[in-house]
Motif scaffolding. Structure first.
Motif, mmCIF file in Angstrom:
data_model
loop_
_atom_site.group_PDB
_atom_site.id
_atom_site.type_symbol
_atom_site.label_atom_id
_atom_site.label_comp_id
_atom_site.label_asym_id
_atom_site.label_seq_id
_atom_site.Cartn_x
_atom_site.Cartn_y
_atom_site.Cartn_z
ATOM 1 N N ALA A 26 0.832 -1.214 0.000
ATOM 2 C CA ALA A 26 0.000 0.000 0.000
ATOM 3 C C ALA A 26 0.859 1.253 0.000
ATOM 4 N N CYS A 27 0.340 2.304 -0.649
ATOM 5 C CA CYS A 27 -0.894 2.207 -1.421
ATOM 6 C C CYS A 27 -0.625 2.194 -2.930
ATOM 7 N N HIS A 28 0.417 1.504 -3.290
ATOM 8 C CA HIS A 28 0.690 1.294 -4.708
ATOM 9 C C HIS A 28 -0.381 0.365 -5.277
ATOM 10 N N HIS A 50 -4.565 -2.241 -5.507
ATOM 11 C CA HIS A 50 -5.175 -1.993 -4.209
ATOM 12 C C HIS A 50 -5.983 -3.219 -3.807
ATOM 13 N N PHE A 65 -9.347 2.335 -1.527
ATOM 14 C CA PHE A 65 -8.042 2.945 -1.252
ATOM 15 C C PHE A 65 -7.890 3.201 0.246
ATOM 16 N N PHE A 117 -7.474 0.005 2.191
ATOM 17 C CA PHE A 117 -6.137 -0.555 1.975
ATOM 18 C C PHE A 117 -5.114 0.177 2.832
ATOM 19 N N LEU A 118 -5.233 1.493 2.906
ATOM 20 C CA LEU A 118 -4.303 2.283 3.704
ATOM 21 C C LEU A 118 -4.449 1.963 5.196
ATOM 22 N N THR A 123 -3.015 -1.413 6.079
ATOM 23 C CA THR A 123 -1.557 -1.358 6.192
ATOM 24 C C THR A 123 -1.137 -0.686 7.488
ATOM 25 N N SER A 180 7.031 7.119 1.555
ATOM 26 C CA SER A 180 5.884 6.902 0.683
ATOM 27 C C SER A 180 6.318 6.611 -0.745
ATOM 28 N N THR A 237 -5.585 1.932 -9.260
ATOM 29 C CA THR A 237 -4.585 2.964 -9.046
ATOM 30 C C THR A 237 -5.271 4.311 -9.095
#
Length: 227
Positions: A51-53, A56, A125, A128-129, A132, A158, A203
């Motif tokens: 995350a957060c590449h 997702h 998103f 997901f963040l 993590t 980041s 993305t």
């Protein structure tokens, strides 16, 4: 990869496997092993979750925690997030948002379908963040348990932000971008219920305002390594 050996995950995504869970467990074990043998010896751990590449990928329950939280649209969301960052001291109080890009549609000008899709992408998103962040917290809690948190320098770095291949409306297969194949909103709407699972990659939009979707070719996930 572990050392110079390729290893298989202990379970499938359908069985609940997630890379971030796994590398957190392994990082804790590596530090624990080192600390048990030589507690005075310094250690270095490069902990690199995905995350957060893109992609997702996050368990649905984490994305669902944010259901409705972004229905106000990206413009108001940006204002809200910046205000919270100022309150937390993350950014200076005189920080200003970048101007709205003229090529980016205003949220109120989008169709109902577009708003529904993009709001869900932002929920994924955010989930997901937080997912993590939860596992980073697990790692820090472990350092506190072994009385090493105050003796450890933690650096959070980041990754890049928006990705141009997302385009203005997203993609169900990122290979379309590289081969100049046009896509449309309807393709993304069909995949909306799958957002966050291993069959899709999401993305941020090419303009960096709202997330968009890629469907993985073959449904495969892109791994992230811990060194």
């Amino acid at each position: 990869m572990q050392g110079n050996e390729q290893i298989e995950p202990p379970a499938t995504p359908e069985e609940g496997y997630h890379l971030t869970d796994d590398i957190t467990d392994r990082t804790i074990k590596y530090i624990q092993d080192t600390h048990s043998v030589a507690p005075e010896k310094p250690f270095f751990a490069y902990f690199a979750p995905g995350a957060c590449h893109a992609p997702h990928h996050v368990p649905k329950e984490w994305a669902d925690k944010y259901q409705g939280e972004f229905d106000m649209g990206w413009e108001e969301a940006r204002e809200t997030i910046l205000s919270r960052q100022k309150d937390l001291g993350v950014v200076p109080n005189d920080t200003e948002l970048t101007p709205h890009d003229s090529v980016v549609p205003h949220w109120d000008d989008l169709s109902d379908d577009e708003q529904t899709l993009y709001a869900r992408m932002m929920e994924v998103f955010a989930g997901f963040l937080e997912h993590t962040d939860h596992h980073i917290g697990r790692l820090l809690d472990f350092l506190e348990e072994i009385d090493e948190l105050d003796n450890t320098l933690v650096m959070l770095v980041s990754d890049n932000g928006a990705s141009a291949e997302g385009g203005p409306s997203g993609s169900v297969n990122e290979m379309h971008f590289f081969n100049n194949i046009e896509e449309n909103l309807e393709d993304n709407l069909e995949a909306m219920d799958d957002l966050g699972d291993q069959s899709t990659t999401i993305t941020t939009r090419g303009d960096g305002l709202g997330p968009v979707i890629h469907r993985s070719a073959g449904g495969s996930a892109k791994p992230t390594a811990v060194v």
